[in-house]
Design a protein around this motif. Structure first.
Motif, PDB file in Angstrom:
ATOM      1  N   GLU A  35       0.812  -1.215   0.000  1.00 20.85           N
ATOM      2  CA  GLU A  35       0.000   0.000   0.000  1.00 20.85           C
ATOM      3  C   GLU A  35       0.847   1.268   0.000  1.00 20.85           C
ATOM      4  O   GLU A  35       0.316   2.366  -0.216  1.00 20.85           O
ATOM      5  CB  GLU A  35      -0.929   0.000   1.216  1.00 20.85           C
ATOM      6  CG  GLU A  35      -2.058  -1.008   1.152  1.00 20.85           C
ATOM      7  CD  GLU A  35      -1.648  -2.411   1.563  1.00 20.85           C
ATOM      8  OE1 GLU A  35      -2.520  -3.283   1.653  1.00 20.85           O
ATOM      9  OE2 GLU A  35      -0.432  -2.649   1.803  1.00 20.85           O
ATOM     10  N   ASN A  36       2.147   1.142   0.240  1.00 21.39           N
ATOM     11  CA  ASN A  36       3.016   2.320   0.326  1.00 21.39           C
ATOM     12  C   ASN A  36       3.760   2.635  -0.960  1.00 21.39           C
ATOM     13  O   ASN A  36       4.590   3.546  -0.978  1.00 21.39           O
ATOM     14  CB  ASN A  36       4.037   2.129   1.458  1.00 21.39           C
ATOM     15  CG  ASN A  36       3.379   2.191   2.827  1.00 21.39           C
ATOM     16  OD1 ASN A  36       2.212   2.536   2.952  1.00 21.39           O
ATOM     17  ND2 ASN A  36       4.127   1.841   3.859  1.00 21.39           N
ATOM     18  N   CYS A  38       3.438   3.124  -5.400  1.00 17.76           N
ATOM     19  CA  CYS A  38       2.567   3.326  -6.558  1.00 17.76           C
ATOM     20  C   CYS A  38       3.249   2.720  -7.778  1.00 17.76           C
ATOM     21  O   CYS A  38       4.415   3.048  -8.064  1.00 17.76           O
ATOM     22  CB  CYS A  38       2.323   4.814  -6.773  1.00 17.76           C
ATOM     23  SG  CYS A  38       1.281   5.184  -8.202  1.00 17.76           S
ATOM     24  N   HIS A  41       5.098   5.035 -10.110  1.00 21.28           N
ATOM     25  CA  HIS A  41       6.052   5.975  -9.512  1.00 21.28           C
ATOM     26  C   HIS A  41       6.837   5.274  -8.399  1.00 21.28           C
ATOM     27  O   HIS A  41       6.825   5.706  -7.248  1.00 21.28           O
ATOM     28  CB  HIS A  41       5.318   7.201  -8.957  1.00 21.28           C
ATOM     29  CG  HIS A  41       4.480   7.915  -9.970  1.00 21.28           C
ATOM     30  ND1 HIS A  41       5.003   8.820 -10.867  1.00 21.28           N
ATOM     31  CD2 HIS A  41       3.159   7.833 -10.242  1.00 21.28           C
ATOM     32  CE1 HIS A  41       4.031   9.277 -11.638  1.00 21.28           C
ATOM     33  NE2 HIS A  41       2.902   8.696 -11.283  1.00 21.28           N
ATOM     34  N   ALA A  78      -5.186  -3.722  -7.157  1.00 24.10           N
ATOM     35  CA  ALA A  78      -4.033  -2.907  -6.777  1.00 24.10           C
ATOM     36  C   ALA A  78      -2.864  -3.782  -6.337  1.00 24.10           C
ATOM     37  O   ALA A  78      -1.706  -3.507  -6.682  1.00 24.10           O
ATOM     38  CB  ALA A  78      -4.428  -1.954  -5.655  1.00 24.10           C
ATOM     39  N   GLU A  81      -1.328  -5.274  -9.453  1.00 27.07           N
ATOM     40  CA  GLU A  81      -0.561  -4.273 -10.203  1.00 27.07           C
ATOM     41  C   GLU A  81       0.820  -4.073  -9.598  1.00 27.07           C
ATOM     42  O   GLU A  81       1.814  -3.926 -10.324  1.00 27.07           O
ATOM     43  CB  GLU A  81      -1.321  -2.939 -10.213  1.00 27.07           C
ATOM     44  CG  GLU A  81      -2.567  -2.940 -11.088  1.00 27.07           C
ATOM     45  CD  GLU A  81      -3.394  -1.684 -10.890  1.00 27.07           C
ATOM     46  OE1 GLU A  81      -2.988  -0.834 -10.058  1.00 27.07           O
ATOM     47  OE2 GLU A  81      -4.435  -1.551 -11.553  1.00 27.07           O
ATOM     48  N   ARG A  82       0.907  -4.081  -8.309  1.00 27.59           N
ATOM     49  CA  ARG A  82       2.204  -3.911  -7.656  1.00 27.59           C
ATOM     50  C   ARG A  82       3.102  -5.121  -7.860  1.00 27.59           C
ATOM     51  O   ARG A  82       4.315  -4.972  -8.036  1.00 27.59           O
ATOM     52  CB  ARG A  82       1.989  -3.618  -6.166  1.00 27.59           C
ATOM     53  CG  ARG A  82       1.549  -2.174  -5.935  1.00 27.59           C
ATOM     54  CD  ARG A  82       0.666  -2.006  -4.711  1.00 27.59           C
ATOM     55  NE  ARG A  82       0.294  -0.597  -4.541  1.00 27.59           N
ATOM     56  CZ  ARG A  82      -0.658   0.015  -5.243  1.00 27.59           C
ATOM     57  NH1 ARG A  82      -1.335  -0.639  -6.170  1.00 27.59           N
ATOM     58  NH2 ARG A  82      -0.936   1.297  -5.037  1.00 27.59           N
TER      59      ARG A  82
END
Length: 430
Positions: A35-36, A38, A41, A78, A81-82
């Motif tokens: 969660e930390n 993106c 980025h 999410a 995706e990471r």
């Protein structure tokens, strides 16, 4: 079950120690809180580590896969995706619940699921949903717990074994959590290690903590104690783990101290013991999806989790069968953690309110009446509103600063009543 990719010895990557991590010699891999980061980025430090061939694994903390509700599709997307962005061989989460939907409450922490047939059925179905949505294998971590559920039907070993057999999910074994549960719940780490299918092991977590008044707090802010390294050694006697990782989340030491901890961990891992999984009956992963949990089971699990979480964060009575003292200790710990996180996401607030202690006192009074519902940044704004509508802080200059702080962050169209109060307060302070 296919063998897990070899990871080696690694450390949890955190922004506060990014430079120190990059300087560590012989580092094989890192883990990052999913969660930390993106995907579009990624921190330059992580990119440099990847260029060096250091693997990066995303570790989720907010999915709540052990909750009564089915996993949120957005959170799963999410997480996937990471995993893709980081080129990860596996993605990990926790066997825990973190929220309830009825009532809508957030724990801000990982809470244990009851080791019952209902909860296991719900968890297995949730795991299958997650596995179908994720692009890489999923591994789940055993958590540290302070409270035990009444009426449990399975031991930790039985619960984890059936979970793996019914879903094929891998395990992330946290040996610090095994020690925590030995102190707090009287569970023998060796018995758990003997019972669980270590052939499903993805990797291992090692972390520090501290004991206060007979309760072990899994802080991730202290050096790894010998008792935790001893549990790691007991695991190593049974299996050669694909990977071992040091977690540190607060009170970060200098790089040489981190390097020393990694060396002690590496010495345990390479110091002998089992060269392969100990002899036992082959694990039989059942074909096909497990039987659906059924809405009745989800309802029963949901009611139990809501009752416990409401007692922890909303001050409702402790459900029958729970240790009331332990629930109160857990409630205080959740409130303290919440105050600490809000102070980090809104570092101006302690200064406005007269320092860390004044902030903490005011926030804990607020938190006793207002459960966390929509994340820590919203919580910081709600806390400021809570103070302003009560004409606090008493110092006019501090109240003007808090009003200005709130106005800058509340958004283009904040609630009209709060705007009116904020304007009135700002005018009175002139």
């Amino acid at each position: 079950m296919k063998p897990m990719a070899r990871l080696g010895v690694g450390i949890g990557w955190r922004p506060e120690i990014a430079e120190a991590v990059e300087r560590l010699e012989g580092l094989d891999w890192v883990e990052v809180v999913a969660e930390n980061v993106c995907p579009g980025h990624l921190p330059q430090s992580l990119l440099r580590l990847r260029e060096r061939g250091v693997r990066v694994v995303p570790h989720g903390v907010s999915l709540g896969i052990g909750g009564a509700d089915r996993p949120d599709a957005g959170k799963l997307a999410a997480l996937g995706e990471r995993a893709v962005a980081l080129g990860a061989p596996v993605v990990t989460e926790h066997i825990a619940f973190v929220r309830t939907s009825s009532p809508a409450l957030e724990a801000g922490h990982l809470l244990p699921v009851p080791r019952t047939r209902d909860a296991l059925a719900v968890l297995c179905e949730n795991v299958r949903i997650a596995q179908d949505a994720l692009p890489v294998p999923l591994a789940l971590e055993n958590i540290a717990a302070l409270v035990s559920w009444p009426g449990e039907e399975l031991t930790e070993g039985q619960f984890l074994t059936e979970l793996v057999e019914r879903t094929g999910v891998r395990l992330l074994v946290d040996v610090a959590n095994l020690h925590t549960n030995r102190v707090n719940r009287g569970e023998d780490p060796a018995a758990v290690l003997d019972a669980i299918p270590l052939e499903a092991l993805a990797y291992v977590h090692v972390a520090g903590g501290v004991e206060r008044d007979g309760v072990w707090h899994d802080t991730h802010a202290h050096p790894v104690p010998p008792v935790v390294l001893d549990v790691l050694a007991r695991l190593r006697e049974r299996v050669d783990p694909p990977g071992v990782l040091l977690e540190r989340d607060d009170d970060f030491p200098e790089g040489r101290e981190l390097a020393g901890e990694l060396e002690r961990i590496r010495a345990v891992v390479t110091g002998g013991g089992a060269g392969a999984v100990r002899a036992r009956e082959p694990l039989a992963v059942r074909d096909g999806a497990p039987e659906p949990a059924g809405e009745a089971a989800r309802t029963r699990v949901g009611l139990g989790q809501a009752a416990l979480l409401s007692a922890l964060v909303a001050g409702t009575p402790v459900p029958e069968g729970f240790d009331r003292r332990r629930v109160r200790v857990q409630a205080r710990a959740l409130a303290a953690k919440r105050a600490s996180v809000v102070a980090k996401v809104a570092p101006e607030l302690p200064g406005i309110l007269g320092g860390p202690e004044a902030f903490r006192t005011a926030f804990l009074e607020y938190a006793a009446r207002r459960p966390l519902r929509d994340g820590y940044r919203r919580d910081a704004l709600d806390f400021a509103e809570h103070l302003l509508v009560r004409d606090l802080p008493q110092d006019p200059a501090a109240r003007r600063r808090l009003t200005a702080w709130w106005r800058e962050r509340a958004g283009a169209r904040p609630p009209r009543r709060i705007v009116r109060w904020a304007r009135a307060l700002a005018g009175r302070g002139r």
